[in-house]
Motif scaffolding. Structure first.
Motif, PDB file in Angstrom:
ATOM      1  N   SER A   4       0.928  -0.993  -0.034  1.00 31.47           N
ATOM      2  CA  SER A   4      -0.009  -0.088   0.004  1.00 31.47           C
ATOM      3  C   SER A   4       0.891   1.219  -0.108  1.00 31.47           C
ATOM      4  CB  SER A   4      -0.803  -0.015   1.356  1.00 31.47           C
ATOM      5  OG  SER A   4      -1.699   1.156   1.253  1.00 31.47           O
ATOM      6  N   THR A   5       0.697   2.161  -0.946  1.00 32.71           N
ATOM      7  CA  THR A   5       1.443   3.405  -1.077  1.00 32.71           C
ATOM      8  C   THR A   5       0.288   4.463  -1.139  1.00 32.71           C
ATOM      9  OG1 THR A   5       3.048   2.271  -2.312  1.00 32.71           O
ATOM     10  CG2 THR A   5       2.964   4.733  -2.413  1.00 32.71           C
ATOM     11  N   THR A   6       0.667   5.650  -0.557  1.00 38.17           N
ATOM     12  CA  THR A   6      -0.282   6.722  -0.608  1.00 38.17           C
ATOM     13  C   THR A   6       0.595   7.906  -1.519  1.00 38.17           C
ATOM     14  OG1 THR A   6      -1.126   6.594   1.871  1.00 38.17           O
ATOM     15  CG2 THR A   6      -1.251   8.729   0.711  1.00 38.17           C
ATOM     16  N   ILE A   7      -0.394   8.366  -2.720  1.00 35.16           N
ATOM     17  CA  ILE A   7      -0.054   9.098  -3.458  1.00 35.16           C
ATOM     18  C   ILE A   7      -1.058  10.303  -3.404  1.00 35.16           C
ATOM     19  CG2 ILE A   7       1.315   7.628  -4.975  1.00 35.16           C
ATOM     20  CD1 ILE A   7      -1.053   7.600  -6.949  1.00 35.16           C
ATOM     21  N   ARG A   8      -0.521  11.592  -3.608  1.00 30.50           N
ATOM     22  CA  ARG A   8      -1.157  12.878  -3.585  1.00 30.50           C
ATOM     23  C   ARG A   8      -1.611  12.855  -5.145  1.00 30.50           C
ATOM     24  NH1 ARG A   8      -1.264  14.427   1.237  1.00 30.50           N
ATOM     25  NH2 ARG A   8       0.239  14.025   2.765  1.00 30.50           N
ATOM     26  N   ILE A   9      -2.884  13.139  -5.440  1.00 29.68           N
ATOM     27  CA  ILE A   9      -3.557  13.211  -6.794  1.00 29.68           C
ATOM     28  C   ILE A   9      -4.042  14.756  -6.812  1.00 29.68           C
ATOM     29  CG2 ILE A   9      -4.877  12.472  -8.706  1.00 29.68           C
ATOM     30  CD1 ILE A   9      -4.555   9.778  -7.551  1.00 29.68           C
ATOM     31  N   ALA A  32       2.735   6.925  -8.460  1.00 35.91           N
ATOM     32  CA  ALA A  32       3.064   5.630  -7.722  1.00 35.91           C
ATOM     33  C   ALA A  32       4.584   5.345  -7.884  1.00 35.91           C
ATOM     34  CB  ALA A  32       2.287   4.553  -8.175  1.00 35.91           C
ATOM     35  N   GLU A  33       5.069   5.357  -9.046  1.00 35.01           N
ATOM     36  CA  GLU A  33       6.490   5.040  -9.569  1.00 35.01           C
ATOM     37  C   GLU A  33       6.941   5.449 -11.106  1.00 35.01           C
ATOM     38  OE1 GLU A  33       6.724   0.756  -8.945  1.00 35.01           O
ATOM     39  OE2 GLU A  33       5.757   0.179 -10.652  1.00 35.01           O
ATOM     40  N   ALA A 106      -2.420  -0.539 -10.477  1.00 35.67           N
ATOM     41  CA  ALA A 106      -2.719  -0.074  -9.056  1.00 35.67           C
ATOM     42  C   ALA A 106      -4.162   0.389  -9.110  1.00 35.67           C
ATOM     43  CB  ALA A 106      -2.187   1.530  -9.190  1.00 35.67           C
ATOM     44  N   VAL A 107      -4.532   0.218  -7.853  1.00 40.97           N
ATOM     45  CA  VAL A 107      -5.966   0.551  -7.271  1.00 40.97           C
ATOM     46  C   VAL A 107      -5.946   1.854  -6.537  1.00 40.97           C
ATOM     47  CG1 VAL A 107      -7.927  -0.458  -6.035  1.00 40.97           C
ATOM     48  CG2 VAL A 107      -6.364  -2.069  -7.188  1.00 40.97           C
ATOM     49  N   ALA A 111      -8.241   8.605   0.274  1.00 46.05           N
ATOM     50  CA  ALA A 111      -7.815   8.119   1.620  1.00 46.05           C
ATOM     51  C   ALA A 111      -8.500   8.268   2.788  1.00 46.05           C
ATOM     52  CB  ALA A 111      -6.476   9.245   1.875  1.00 46.05           C
ATOM     53  N   ALA A 112      -8.405   7.268   3.594  1.00 43.53           N
ATOM     54  CA  ALA A 112      -9.447   7.451   4.940  1.00 43.53           C
ATOM     55  C   ALA A 112      -8.937   8.731   5.733  1.00 43.53           C
ATOM     56  CB  ALA A 112      -8.888   6.166   5.680  1.00 43.53           C
TER      57      ALA A 112
END
Length: 113
Positions: A4-9, A32-33, A106-107, A111-112
């Motif tokens: 799991s990775t958090t990215i800001r979009i 993500a990468e 990626a899914v 964010a929670a």
């Protein structure tokens, strides 16, 4: 095992298309990468690609190696930079699979809070 990775979009970015669907510039894959050309430009294998740019007019992300290679690579407007720009754009289009459909598994989930 999944990671799991958090990215800001960007808030106005389109939702990620399904695997194989046409790219819509959501930016999830590049945030993500980096892809192979992004690894060269960003000088890293993890995290957001430094070549990713938000296009406020189109409301989508774009690859600056394709749209503005001289800017991303720090080249001036010289003759050599112009000569390399076309093949570099072509290589970048191939490495990011431009026109081939979304290849990111990626899914994207909000964010929670």
């Amino acid at each position: 095992m999944s990671r799991s990775t958090t990215i800001r979009i960007h808030a106005q970015a389109p939702h990620k298309p399904g695997l194989g669907a046409p790219c819509n510039g959501c930016g999830v894959c590049c945030l993500a990468e980096p892809c192979p050309v992004g690894i060269l430009v960003s000088r890293r294998r993890r995290g957001a690609c430094l070549a990713l740019r938000w296009d406020a007019m189109a409301l989508r992300y774009v690859c600056a190696v394709v749209t503005a290679p001289n800017e991303v690579l720090g080249w001036g407007p010289g003759r050599a930079a112009r000569w390399w720009a076309r093949p570099l754009r072509a290589l970048a289009r191939r490495w990011i699979a431009a026109g081939a459909g979304c290849d990111s598994s990626a899914v994207a989930e909000p964010a929670a809070r």
